[in-house]
Design a protein around this motif. Structure first.
Motif, mmCIF file in Angstrom:
data_model
loop_
_atom_site.group_PDB
_atom_site.id
_atom_site.type_symbol
_atom_site.label_atom_id
_atom_site.label_comp_id
_atom_site.label_asym_id
_atom_site.label_seq_id
_atom_site.Cartn_x
_atom_site.Cartn_y
_atom_site.Cartn_z
ATOM 1 N N MET A 1 0.843 -1.188 0.000
ATOM 2 C CA MET A 1 0.000 0.000 0.000
ATOM 3 C C MET A 1 0.885 1.247 0.000
ATOM 4 S SD MET A 1 -3.103 1.018 0.138
ATOM 5 C CE MET A 1 -4.079 -0.291 0.829
ATOM 6 N N ARG A 2 0.644 2.104 -0.991
ATOM 7 C CA ARG A 2 1.512 3.271 -1.101
ATOM 8 C C ARG A 2 0.692 4.508 -1.445
ATOM 9 N NH1 ARG A 2 6.527 4.223 -5.260
ATOM 10 N NH2 ARG A 2 7.596 5.752 -3.962
ATOM 11 N N LEU A 95 -8.836 3.525 0.452
ATOM 12 C CA LEU A 95 -7.589 2.741 0.392
ATOM 13 C C LEU A 95 -7.856 1.271 0.718
ATOM 14 C CD1 LEU A 95 -5.086 5.193 2.127
ATOM 15 C CD2 LEU A 95 -5.160 4.564 -0.277
ATOM 16 N N THR A 101 -1.442 1.740 -5.350
ATOM 17 C CA THR A 101 -0.767 3.025 -5.126
ATOM 18 C C THR A 101 -1.723 4.163 -5.447
ATOM 19 O OG1 THR A 101 1.382 2.089 -5.685
ATOM 20 C CG2 THR A 101 1.204 4.480 -5.769
ATOM 21 N N ALA A 124 -1.541 6.877 7.883
ATOM 22 C CA ALA A 124 -0.487 5.866 8.049
ATOM 23 C C ALA A 124 -0.468 5.343 9.489
ATOM 24 C CB ALA A 124 0.870 6.447 7.664
ATOM 25 N N TRP A 127 -3.469 3.158 9.988
ATOM 26 C CA TRP A 127 -3.240 1.917 9.232
ATOM 27 C C TRP A 127 -2.382 0.949 10.047
ATOM 28 C CZ3 TRP A 127 -5.646 1.043 4.721
ATOM 29 C CH2 TRP A 127 -5.249 -0.050 3.978
ATOM 30 N N LEU A 138 1.652 1.309 5.462
ATOM 31 C CA LEU A 138 1.311 2.271 4.419
ATOM 32 C C LEU A 138 2.491 3.229 4.281
ATOM 33 C CD1 LEU A 138 -2.091 4.057 4.076
ATOM 34 C CD2 LEU A 138 0.017 5.281 3.759
ATOM 35 N N TYR A 140 4.451 6.457 2.346
ATOM 36 C CA TYR A 140 4.087 7.626 1.547
ATOM 37 C C TYR A 140 5.301 8.494 1.299
ATOM 38 C CZ TYR A 140 3.921 10.150 6.025
ATOM 39 O OH TYR A 140 4.231 10.697 7.236
#
Ligand SMILES: C[S@@+](CC[C@H](N)C(=O)[O-])C[C@H]1O[C@@H](n2cnc3c(N)ncnc32)[C@H](O)[C@@H]1O
Length: 259
Positions: A1-2, A95, A101, A124, A127, A138, A140
């Motif tokens: 996950m990005r 998400l 992404t 994040a 998450w 996650l 970023y």
């Protein structure tokens, strides 16, 4: 996950090759959909479409804008915090459903008066707290874009500060307090109504809807150009249906502060 936070400047012409490349590698763009903000959503859609990426529009949670409950800095802070928390929940849902992404296209640069970095930071954290350690976190990153103050300076062909001096970036809400505290060279964003009472001899370099077809520029001594700014602001709003403006405000030069 990005998640990729991409600064897109003031429109498609400012999308850097670095941002374009990153965007093309994303599965989709998440964009807030505000009732009064269709112009910005349309700009994001145009940028995403130009790079072949789908936009997932997320209705933006309502923010408390009632002047009676957000008058103090503390109350304003609470209203913004609640709004960010609601945004985090809305984006987390997208998400979870889509994975992959995701990109956020930030108007201007993500470092100036934009909540995306804070919202994604909270996403994040949430998450990580909600998923087992075995899952990937996650991740970023942030890529820069051209900000409104940069474009203002370029259009007026000015440097934002005097030689070796600072520039104070602030909001119209804080302007009077900042001037009272001694600031004499201020770049003002989130402008609202322009109230420059008592600053007749100051200089202003003002711009609205920079980078768009409805761009307006005015500069000069405040007392001489206030009316022209009002007219130009109205023109920009008529032409585009929205107006965003930014200005540099500089106190009269003293012997010590010249040039
Ligand atoms: C939420 S902030 C976003 C700033 C943005 N992240 C940046 O880097 O410039 C919005 C404020 O930026 C300024 N702004 C954004 N776009 C603008 C434009 N095209 N022309 C003039 N000012 C703009 C206005 O002061 C507006 O109230």
């Amino acid at each position: 996950m990005r998640v990729r936070i991409l600064g897109v400047g003031m429109g498609p012409q400012h999308v850097t090759p670095e941002v374009a490349d990153a965007l093309r590698g994303c599965d989709y763009v998440i964009a807030a959909q505000k009732a009064d903000d269709d112009g910005l959503l349309a700009a994001r859609r145009a940028i995403a479409a130009a790079h072949g990426v789908e936009v997932v529009a997320v209705p933006d949670p309502a923010r408390d804008r009632d002047p009676s409950s957000t008058a103090t800095t503390a109350e304003y802070g609470v209203a913004v915090r609640d709004w960010h928390a609601a945004r985090v929940d809305a984006y987390a849902q997208v998400l979870r459903e889509r994975g992959g992404t995701a990109a956020f296209l930030v108007w201007g640069d993500p470092s100036l008066y934009d909540s995306t970095i804070r919202v994604v930071e909270s996403l994040a954290e949430q998450w990580t707290a909600q998923h087992q350690p075995a899952h990937l976190p996650l991740e970023y990153d942030v890529l820069p874009g051209i900000s409104a103050p940069q474009l203002l300076a370029a259009r007026h062909r000015i440097v934002l500060h005097r030689v070796g001096q600072p520039v104070h970036i602030t909001t119209a809400r804080r302007l009077r307090d900042d001037i009272d505290a001694g600031q004499r060279n201020l770049c003002v964003m989130l402008t609202g109504t322009l109230d420059l009472t008592g600053l007749d001899d100051w200089s202003i370099w003002w711009g609205a809807n920079l980078g768009t077809d409805s761009e307006e520029l005015v500069s000069g001594r405040v007392a001489d150009v206030s009316a022209a700014i009002g007219d130009a602001r109205a023109r920009a709003k008529d032409a585009a249906g929205w107006v965003m403006d930014v200005y540099l405000l500089r106190g009269p030069a003293t012997h010590a502060s010249a040039p």
